[in-house]
Design a protein around this motif. Structure first.
Motif, PDB file in Angstrom:
ATOM      1  N   PRO A 244       0.856  -1.190   0.000  1.00 20.63           N
ATOM      2  CA  PRO A 244       0.000   0.000   0.000  1.00 20.63           C
ATOM      3  C   PRO A 244       0.891   1.240   0.000  1.00 20.63           C
ATOM      4  CG  PRO A 244       0.106  -0.948   2.198  1.00 20.63           C
ATOM      5  CD  PRO A 244       0.852  -1.895   1.292  1.00 20.63           C
ATOM      6  N   ILE A 272      -1.282   1.326  -5.255  1.00 18.53           N
ATOM      7  CA  ILE A 272      -0.587   0.095  -4.914  1.00 18.53           C
ATOM      8  C   ILE A 272       0.777   0.139  -5.586  1.00 18.53           C
ATOM      9  CG2 ILE A 272      -0.538  -2.419  -5.192  1.00 18.53           C
ATOM     10  CD1 ILE A 272      -3.572  -2.402  -5.010  1.00 18.53           C
ATOM     11  N   GLY A 319      -0.836  -1.973   6.658  1.00 20.52           N
ATOM     12  CA  GLY A 319      -1.704  -2.981   6.066  1.00 20.52           C
ATOM     13  C   GLY A 319      -1.152  -3.525   4.761  1.00 20.52           C
ATOM     14  N   ALA A 320      -1.740  -4.626   4.308  1.00 20.34           N
ATOM     15  CA  ALA A 320      -1.349  -5.228   3.039  1.00 20.34           C
ATOM     16  C   ALA A 320      -2.110  -4.555   1.892  1.00 20.34           C
ATOM     17  CB  ALA A 320      -1.650  -6.718   3.043  1.00 20.34           C
ATOM     18  N   GLN A 322      -4.540  -4.294  -1.146  1.00 21.72           N
ATOM     19  CA  GLN A 322      -5.786  -5.011  -1.394  1.00 21.72           C
ATOM     20  C   GLN A 322      -6.367  -4.637  -2.747  1.00 21.72           C
ATOM     21  OE1 GLN A 322      -7.116  -7.312   0.584  1.00 21.72           O
ATOM     22  NE2 GLN A 322      -5.653  -7.062   2.269  1.00 21.72           N
ATOM     23  N   SER A 323      -6.763  -5.662  -3.531  1.00 21.65           N
ATOM     24  CA  SER A 323      -7.486  -5.431  -4.782  1.00 21.65           C
ATOM     25  C   SER A 323      -8.055  -6.760  -5.255  1.00 21.65           C
ATOM     26  CB  SER A 323      -6.569  -4.850  -5.872  1.00 21.65           C
ATOM     27  OG  SER A 323      -5.741  -5.861  -6.413  1.00 21.65           O
ATOM     28  N   ASP A 324      -9.034  -6.710  -6.160  1.00 28.53           N
ATOM     29  CA  ASP A 324      -9.605  -7.936  -6.712  1.00 28.53           C
ATOM     30  C   ASP A 324      -8.557  -8.738  -7.468  1.00 28.53           C
ATOM     31  OD1 ASP A 324     -12.055  -7.246  -5.670  1.00 28.53           O
ATOM     32  OD2 ASP A 324     -12.827  -6.402  -7.553  1.00 28.53           O
ATOM     33  N   ASN A 327      -6.344 -10.589  -5.051  1.00 30.10           N
ATOM     34  CA  ASN A 327      -7.085 -11.703  -4.460  1.00 30.10           C
ATOM     35  C   ASN A 327      -7.180 -12.876  -5.440  1.00 30.10           C
ATOM     36  OD1 ASN A 327      -7.521 -10.213  -2.134  1.00 30.10           O
ATOM     37  ND2 ASN A 327      -9.526  -9.470  -2.783  1.00 30.10           N
ATOM     38  N   THR A 336      -4.609 -18.610  -0.506  1.00 29.10           N
ATOM     39  CA  THR A 336      -5.737 -18.349   0.379  1.00 29.10           C
ATOM     40  C   THR A 336      -6.033 -19.541   1.283  1.00 29.10           C
ATOM     41  OG1 THR A 336      -7.221 -19.055  -1.405  1.00 29.10           O
ATOM     42  CG2 THR A 336      -6.814 -16.693  -1.180  1.00 29.10           C
ATOM     43  N   SER A 340      -2.494 -17.826   7.858  1.00 26.69           N
ATOM     44  CA  SER A 340      -1.797 -16.536   7.833  1.00 26.69           C
ATOM     45  C   SER A 340      -1.177 -16.241   9.190  1.00 26.69           C
ATOM     46  CB  SER A 340      -2.773 -15.418   7.450  1.00 26.69           C
ATOM     47  OG  SER A 340      -2.162 -14.171   7.566  1.00 26.69           O
ATOM     48  N   ASN A 344       2.517  -8.716   7.375  1.00 23.37           N
ATOM     49  CA  ASN A 344       2.689  -8.385   5.970  1.00 23.37           C
ATOM     50  C   ASN A 344       4.104  -8.777   5.558  1.00 23.37           C
ATOM     51  OD1 ASN A 344       0.090  -7.134   5.883  1.00 23.37           O
ATOM     52  ND2 ASN A 344       0.978  -5.397   6.959  1.00 23.37           N
ATOM     53  N   PRO A 376      -5.588   1.335  -7.396  1.00 23.85           N
ATOM     54  CA  PRO A 376      -6.136   0.255  -6.557  1.00 23.85           C
ATOM     55  C   PRO A 376      -7.539  -0.173  -6.956  1.00 23.85           C
ATOM     56  CG  PRO A 376      -6.158   2.340  -5.363  1.00 23.85           C
ATOM     57  CD  PRO A 376      -5.412   2.594  -6.640  1.00 23.85           C
TER      58      PRO A 376
END
Length: 410
Positions: A244, A272, A319-320, A322-324, A327, A336, A340, A344, A376
């Protein structure tokens, strides 16, 4: 040999699912084109439409300057090599290779000549009288290729032909496939899930996601100038690291420091940031003379010595990303399903003489000049301008915008 052109080619199944969406692509005469992407992205469906094994719902397909939408597979003058060898176990290598010629009614002289020539190309001369049961996996795959070669088709279509082989043999067979294609000079379309195969084999690579072409380019341009977050994360091993970040006044704020924004980036706000593992180094071995270098302390959680290099996994605060797209890449890699640690984590490719080890906190150097910044929301590479059409034969000058209609005019 022949050009293959897809114009708005779409595959729509009866339930309404579109496996391939408006695919535009020019494959040059004699070009080695790779289709790559995660499972379910539509790459095999696209190949099967070229072969005639799947009907085309919309659009137009040309092979050798002729529209072939309504032609049966046998009338398209293509040869296909599948994941399974599909050899006749009761036949010798010679008879397996000769089978399509005999079915076509070729003379004995032609059969003998073409089989022997294919055997020479594939280094199968000494194996012609063996049965498939007495061959290794790599030899069986070469026999399957020989059966395609003797037909002297306009194009070869290969659907993950090496996926049944062990890792070492796959490396050897990649070399063989490349050598054979260069020797024959025939148009070849090759589907693979393995991005390493894609990068080492093809003249150009077409990256697909959810039925849509994301980028069509040479392997090096895909690696250096990815159109979007998905291409950046899919191409490369280990994969690109994503963090991020925020852009303000031409500066990028990362979890471990601040650096100049890449040239061409005019955006501001949350982004990102992407950086490949080799763009980090142990500060002790960092090269000199980099204006955009950034150094920071990194806690090491794991190291992997590869002999010629060391992979060091380190953690960072915040934080890590994040995006579709991220994922989807994580799901395709099976990440996944792993437990975890809540931390990070990123990976750096370091000099093999590094003293970095698990539990240590070491000084890390980063080449900020290699940063990629992505939107992002849609994953677009913020350093890229308007799309530039790709051309058949790998002569593209700049990368197109995502997602792309693969190529246009040669």
């Amino acid at each position: 040999m022949a050009e293959i052109k897809l114009r708005g080619v779409t595959k729509r199944f009866p339930d309404g699912t579109e496996a391939v969406k408006q695919m535009d692509l020019d494959i040059g005469d004699g070009e080695f084109m790779i289709f790559v992407g995660p499972s379910g992205c539509g790459k095999s469906t696209a190949l099967r439409m070229i072969a005639g094994l799947e009907d085309i719902s919309d659009g137009e397909l040309e092979i050798g300057g002729e529209v072939v939408n309504d032609r049966a597979p046998k009338d398209r003058d293509i040869a296909m090599v599948f994941q399974s060898y599909a050899l006749y176990p009761h036949m010798s290598v010679r008879d397996n290779i000769a089978f399509p010629l005999k079915i076509a009614g070729a003379s004995d002289e032609e059969v003998t000549s073409k089989v022997e020539e294919a055997a020479r190309i594939l280094d199968l001369d000494r194996l012609l009288d063996r049965k498939p049961a007495n061959l290794s996996g790599g030899q069986r795959q070469r026999v399957a290729m020989g059966r395609a070669i003797v037909r002297d088709p306009k194009a070869f279509l290969m659907d993950e032909p090496l996926s049944n082989l062990d890792a070492k043999l796959r490396v050897q067979m990649r070399t063989e496939v490349s050598r054979i294609q260069q020797r024959l000079g025939t148009t070849m379309v090759y589907v693979t899930h393995d991005q390493t195969e894609a990068m080492t084999l093809g003249d150009r690579v077409a990256v697909m996601r959810a039925g849509v072409l994301q980028q069509v380019d040479s392997p090096q341009k895909l690696y250096d100038h990815p159109n979007n977050l998905f291409v950046a994360g899919f191409i490369g091993s280990p994969a690109m690291n994503f963090f991020p970040a925020r852009v303000e006044n031409g500066r990028v704020t990362l979890p471990f420091g601040e650096a100049p924004a890449p040239a061409g980036v005019e955006a501001s706000g949350d982004v990102i940031a992407g950086l490949r593992p080799e763009d980090f180094e142990d500060a002790e071995f960092a090269p000199e003379g980099h204006d955009n270098a950034l150094t920071f302390d990194a806690p090491i959680v794991l190291t992997e010595s590869m002999g010629s290099e060391t992979y060091a996994y380190f953690t960072y605060q915040g934080g890590a990303a994040q995006s579709d797209e991220l994922n989807e890449l994580a799901a395709d890699a099976g990440l996944t399903d792993l437990p975890s640690s809540g931390e990070n984590q990123a990976v750096a490719r370091l000099d093999p003489q590094t003293k970095a080890h698990e539990g240590a906190t070491t000084r890390r150097w980063m080449n900020a000049g290699k940063l990629h910044l992505f939107d992002p929301h849609d994953g677009h590479n913020l350093a890229h301008g308007d799309a530039t059409p790709a051309t058949a034969g790998g002569r593209q000058e700049s990368s197109p915008q995502q997602p792309v209609a693969g190529t246009n005019e040669p």
